[in-house]
Every structure is written in C-alpha cells, then in structure tokens.
Write an enzyme that holds these catalytic residues in place. Structure first.
Site, PDB file in Angstrom:
ATOM      1  N   LYS A 107     -23.947   5.015  10.647  1.00  0.00           N
ATOM      2  CA  LYS A 107     -22.700   5.668  10.248  1.00  0.00           C
ATOM      3  C   LYS A 107     -23.004   7.007   9.568  1.00  0.00           C
ATOM      4  CE  LYS A 107     -20.281   1.244   9.557  1.00  0.00           C
ATOM      5  NZ  LYS A 107     -19.509   0.428   8.572  1.00  0.00           N
TER       6      LYS A 107
ATOM      7  N   PHE B  58      -8.056  -0.627   3.966  1.00  0.00           N
ATOM      8  CA  PHE B  58      -9.212   0.274   4.078  1.00  0.00           C
ATOM      9  C   PHE B  58      -9.256   1.002   5.418  1.00  0.00           C
ATOM     10  CE2 PHE B  58     -10.590  -3.988   5.364  1.00  0.00           C
ATOM     11  CZ  PHE B  58     -11.175  -3.746   6.606  1.00  0.00           C
TER      12      PHE B  58
ATOM     13  N   ARG C 274     -27.074  -8.319  13.245  1.00  0.00           N
ATOM     14  CA  ARG C 274     -26.145  -8.597  12.126  1.00  0.00           C
ATOM     15  C   ARG C 274     -26.939  -9.158  10.941  1.00  0.00           C
ATOM     16  NH1 ARG C 274     -20.602  -7.182  12.221  1.00  0.00           N
ATOM     17  NH2 ARG C 274     -20.077  -9.156  11.197  1.00  0.00           N
TER      18      ARG C 274
ATOM     19  N   ARG D 159     -28.425  -3.056   4.579  1.00  0.00           N
ATOM     20  CA  ARG D 159     -27.405  -2.782   3.562  1.00  0.00           C
ATOM     21  C   ARG D 159     -27.874  -3.171   2.164  1.00  0.00           C
ATOM     22  NH1 ARG D 159     -22.518  -5.181   7.341  1.00  0.00           N
ATOM     23  NH2 ARG D 159     -21.862  -3.207   8.331  1.00  0.00           N
TER      24      ARG D 159
ATOM     25  N   ASN E 150     -21.506   1.505   4.283  1.00  0.00           N
ATOM     26  CA  ASN E 150     -22.590   0.516   4.347  1.00  0.00           C
ATOM     27  C   ASN E 150     -23.586   0.780   5.486  1.00  0.00           C
ATOM     28  OD1 ASN E 150     -20.983  -0.235   6.461  1.00  0.00           O
ATOM     29  ND2 ASN E 150     -20.312  -2.171   5.564  1.00  0.00           N
TER      30      ASN E 150
ATOM     31  N   HIS F   7     -23.168  -0.191  11.660  1.00  0.00           N
ATOM     32  CA  HIS F   7     -22.263  -1.102  12.346  1.00  0.00           C
ATOM     33  C   HIS F   7     -23.078  -1.892  13.359  1.00  0.00           C
ATOM     34  CE1 HIS F   7     -18.930  -2.621  14.791  1.00  0.00           C
ATOM     35  NE2 HIS F   7     -19.662  -2.283  15.840  1.00  0.00           N
TER      36      HIS F   7
HETATM   37  P1  DAT Z   1     -18.733  -5.320   9.321  1.00  0.00           P
HETATM   38  O1  DAT Z   1     -19.038  -3.849   9.443  1.00  0.00           O
HETATM   39  O2  DAT Z   1     -19.691  -6.016   8.387  1.00  0.00           O
HETATM   40  O3  DAT Z   1     -18.578  -6.009  10.654  1.00  0.00           O
HETATM   41  P2  DAT Z   1     -15.838  -5.348   9.157  1.00  0.00           P
HETATM   42  O4  DAT Z   1     -15.821  -5.258  10.643  1.00  0.00           O
HETATM   43  O5  DAT Z   1     -15.053  -6.458   8.518  1.00  0.00           O
HETATM   44  O6  DAT Z   1     -17.315  -5.407   8.584  1.00  0.00           O
HETATM   45  O7  DAT Z   1     -15.257  -3.988   8.537  1.00  0.00           O
HETATM   46  C1  DAT Z   1     -15.560  -2.733   9.094  1.00  0.00           C
HETATM   47  C2  DAT Z   1     -15.962  -1.803   7.989  1.00  0.00           C
HETATM   48  O8  DAT Z   1     -14.855  -1.558   7.101  1.00  0.00           O
HETATM   49  C3  DAT Z   1     -17.069  -2.332   7.083  1.00  0.00           C
HETATM   50  O9  DAT Z   1     -18.347  -2.070   7.600  1.00  0.00           O
HETATM   51  C4  DAT Z   1     -16.805  -1.622   5.788  1.00  0.00           C
HETATM   52  C5  DAT Z   1     -15.303  -1.506   5.753  1.00  0.00           C
HETATM   53  N1  DAT Z   1     -14.683  -2.619   5.014  1.00  0.00           N
HETATM   54  C6  DAT Z   1     -14.496  -3.885   5.465  1.00  0.00           C
HETATM   55  N2  DAT Z   1     -13.867  -4.644   4.553  1.00  0.00           N
HETATM   56  C7  DAT Z   1     -13.643  -3.833   3.479  1.00  0.00           C
HETATM   57  C8  DAT Z   1     -13.030  -4.018   2.202  1.00  0.00           C
HETATM   58  N3  DAT Z   1     -12.501  -5.199   1.841  1.00  0.00           N
HETATM   59  N4  DAT Z   1     -13.015  -2.963   1.352  1.00  0.00           N
HETATM   60  C9  DAT Z   1     -13.526  -1.770   1.699  1.00  0.00           C
HETATM   61  N5  DAT Z   1     -14.098  -1.519   2.888  1.00  0.00           N
HETATM   62  C10 DAT Z   1     -14.169  -2.531   3.774  1.00  0.00           C
HETATM   63 MG    MG Z   2     -17.125  -5.586  12.182  1.00  0.00          MG
END
Ligand code: DAT
Ligand code: MG
Length: 137
Positions: A10, A58, A86, A103, A117, A120
C-alpha cells in the site's frame, strides 16, 4: 496445480521504503512472484477493489489513503499462497498483529481514521481471481 493471490504494498509501505523488505519476505517464504507493477490507483479501481467495505465508517478514509501515492501490485503463486500470505501479513490491526508478521514487525497505529497496515492480501480464491483481474488487466 498452483494457486495465485494479489498482494499490494500500500502507499504507506511504498513511501516508507518497505517494498523490497516485503518482496523479500514473500520470496523467502518460497512463493514465486509472477507479476509486478507500480501504479497510482484511481478511485474507480479502488471502489471495485474495496466494494465489500462500501458504507463502513473507514471506507472514505481508506479510498483516500489508497489514492495518496503509488501502490506496488504483486501476483504471487504457490500451493496455499492465499492463506500463507495472510499469515505472513498478520492481522488487520498493526498494534496487535503478531511479531514476526509484516504488520506486526513493520506497522503501527498512526491514530488516523483508517489503519495504514502496509499490505493487502486476497482472502479467498474467488477474491484473488477478481482482484488479479482488476490490478493486472
Ligand atoms: P484486511 O486488509 O486485513 O483484509 P479488511 O479487508 O477488513 O482487512 O479491511 C480493509 C482495510 O481497511 C484494512 O487493511 C485496514 C482498513 N480497516 C479495516 N477495518 C478497519 C477499522 N475497524 N478501522 C480502521 N481501518 C480499518
Ligand atoms: Mg480484506
């Protein structure tokens, strides 16, 4: 029969100069990089990529953050690479992601509306096929 996943470094990872370290971890684990490109993702691509999160608090900050600079898109292959990456990436919240993960080792909470973070990784075979089509079309 090999499996493929989409990995993104990212904009925070690219800006912090961590692209090489992240690629190193993917390759050191044994996965094979079969596609690599750097691009500035536009809103249309990001809206398609993150469609599942539309309407969440978000979502807008996430799209804005992901548009803030270049992203490195990686196609990685290997048996169970989706699950394996993952695991390498660690959990979404970098404050509590396990040490040893990307991360957990390299990320932190910056007190913003969206977690930055670093990476992806696709979360299923269906997502991987869809996302690889978006980023490597
Ligand atoms: P991941 O990237 O671990 O698959 P995700 O698909 O649920 O997580 O969410 C996409 C991105 O959005 C994630 O990398 C960071 C952000 N994000 C997710 N949940 C969040 C939250 N509760 N508060 C802030 N940012 C969040
Ligand atoms: Mg995701």
């Amino acid at each position: 029969m090999s499996e493929a996943t989409l990995i993104l470094v990212k904009p925070d990872g690219v800006a912090r100069g961590l692209t090489g370290e992240i690629l190193r971890r993917i390759e050191a684990k044994g996965y094979v990089v079969t596609g690599l490109r750097m691009l500035e993702a536009d809103r249309e691509l990001l809206a398609a990529h993150y469609a599942e999160h539309e309407g969440k608090p978000f979502y807008e900050p996430l799209i804005e953050f992901m548009s803030s600079g270049p992203t490195v898109a990686i196609r990685a292959e290997g048996h169970r690479v989706i699950e394996g990456f993952r695991s390498l990436a660690g959990t979404t919240d970098p404050s509590t992601a396990a040490p040893g993960t990307i991360r957990g080792d390299l990320g932190r909470d910056w007190g913003l509306k969206v977690q930055q973070n670093l990476v992806h990784g696709s979360d299923s075979v269906e997502s991987a096929e869809r996302e690889l089509g978006l980023w490597f079309s």
